[in-house]
Design an enzyme around this catalytic site. Structure first.
Site, PDB file in Angstrom:
ATOM      1  N   GLU A   1      37.265  47.353  47.920  1.00 25.59           N
ATOM      2  CA  GLU A   1      38.508  46.586  47.933  1.00 25.59           C
ATOM      3  C   GLU A   1      39.596  47.304  48.726  1.00 25.59           C
ATOM      4  OE1 GLU A   1      41.749  44.590  44.835  1.00 25.59           O
ATOM      5  OE2 GLU A   1      39.867  45.445  44.083  1.00 25.59           O
TER       6      GLU A   1
ATOM      7  N   GLN B   1      35.314  44.997  30.594  1.00 24.10           N
ATOM      8  CA  GLN B   1      34.566  44.256  29.589  1.00 24.10           C
ATOM      9  C   GLN B   1      33.933  45.176  28.555  1.00 24.10           C
ATOM     10  OE1 GLN B   1      33.996  41.098  28.563  1.00 24.10           O
ATOM     11  NE2 GLN B   1      35.709  40.595  29.902  1.00 24.10           N
TER      12      GLN B   1
ATOM     13  N   ASP C   1      36.476  53.591  28.264  1.00 26.04           N
ATOM     14  CA  ASP C   1      36.127  54.599  29.255  1.00 26.04           C
ATOM     15  C   ASP C   1      35.840  55.961  28.649  1.00 26.04           C
ATOM     16  OD1 ASP C   1      36.574  52.664  31.105  1.00 26.04           O
ATOM     17  OD2 ASP C   1      38.519  53.398  31.761  1.00 26.04           O
TER      18      ASP C   1
END
Length: 341
Positions: free
Chosen positions: A65, A212, A195
């Site tokens: 990205e 998610q 995380d």
């Protein structure tokens, strides 16, 4: 949240900032804008080419990205905003140590992402392990140097430093090893989610550090706490993969789910819809939707502020230009006809 790690080379962090927090995003904006501004003033064509070379390390969704965004800025947004430098000649290089970018996607989807990045002019180099980063260049295996002033790191991530203070087993990335119900072994009253956890009870490999996983593990931990308070037995956490998406640029993206494979415009539209629906409140959704459509049709961007001191930019840490100050600036480039892209 996770933090970026630089393969055991903490000395690279000031030269190659990670892409994780809002502060990181502001720092990256400053570095990219400063590179173009300094290139506009640079008299030496070799040093100007170095300023216009951007290296993104890591071919995951974040790296893809960022590389696509910088390429679009150079080729479309900035194309007619500088007088003496042709921003369309900027090089954006995406380095990936593995055999392909987006390794968590199917190979066919990775190939489609490569094709879309190539359309933007991004140079993709796979199998390129970074061995050193200096203010002047990035060095890859084989002692190959890539002169650049702007390096962005999106390769490795590590757990939150808080995990090291708990005195519990951690994995190599610094994440807490948890039981099937997301609690710490030997401490059923303590839960670790998102995380910060290393959950290997579903397939044997740790779950990815995506939103998610964080959302679903947090809900599972809350249900386990409720069951414990009600005297019920806990149920193990099971992650339901809803698919993966990666945006590359305007009308460019890939989407992969259990039942669907999309790329290009359809994937990009689906990416927009998913992220707009994730916002809280109807007003926020409408505001973001309007801003995105306005930016899409006009190629406009927000305020291009250069914050903090420019002296921290890697370009100013390199040796001074060899050309004398009396050397003339490059002549202004002739105006280009409006692009229909």
């Amino acid at each position: 949240y996770q933090r970026r790690v630089h393969g055991g080379h903490d000395e690279w962090a000031p030269l190659a900032p990670g892409i994780k927090t809002l502060e990181d995003a502001l720092d990256i904006r400053r570095r990219v804008l400063m590179a173009f501004e300094l290139a506009e003033l640079e008299r030496d064509p070799v040093k100007r080419a170095r300023l216009l070379t951007f290296v993104v390390i890591g071919g995951g969704p974040t790296g893809v990205e960022v590389a696509g965004s910088i390429a679009e800025l150079a080729r479309y947004v900035f194309a007619r905003e500088f007088r003496r430098v042709d921003t369309t000649e900027a090089r954006v290089i995406l380095l990936e140590a593995g055999p392909m970018i987006l390794p968590t996607f199917l190979k066919t989807m990775s190939q489609k992402a490569v094709r879309q990045l190539s359309e933007l002019g991004v140079e993709i180099r796979t199998g390129q392990m970074v061995t050193n980063i200096t203010p002047e260049a990035v060095v890859v295996a084989g002692n190959i140097q890539i002169p650049t002033a702007t390096v962005l790191w999106s390769a490795g991530v590590g757990g939150n430093p808080l995990a090291k203070t708990l005195g519990v087993p951690l994995d190599r990335a610094g994440r807490v090893v948890v039981d099937p119900d997301c609690s710490i072994p030997g401490h059923p009253e303590v839960f670790v989610v998102g995380d910060m956890m290393c959950f290997t009870h579903q397939g044997g490999t740790p779950l990815p550090g995506v939103s998610q996983v964080a959302i679903q593990s947090a809900k599972a931990a809350a249900e386990s706490i409720r069951d414990t308070l009600e005297g019920k037995s806990r149920t193990r956490f099971w992650y339901h993969d809803k698919g993966a998406m990666a945006t590359i640029g305007r009308s460019r993206a890939i989407c992969q789910t259990t039942y669907m494979r999309l790329s290009g415009w359809p994937a990009w539209i689906l990416w927009l819809i998913v992220h707009i629906l994730a916002l809280v409140g109807y007003r926020n959704r409408m505001n973001v939707l309007f801003e995105w459509f306005y930016n899409y049709w006009t190629y406009k961007r927000g305020a291009r502020l250069i914050t903090k001191s420019a002296m921290s930019h890697a370009a100013l840490q390199a040796p001074a230009p060899t050309a004398p100050l009396s050397a003339p600036l490059p002549p202004p480039i002739p105006p280009k006809p409006a692009s229909t892209a």
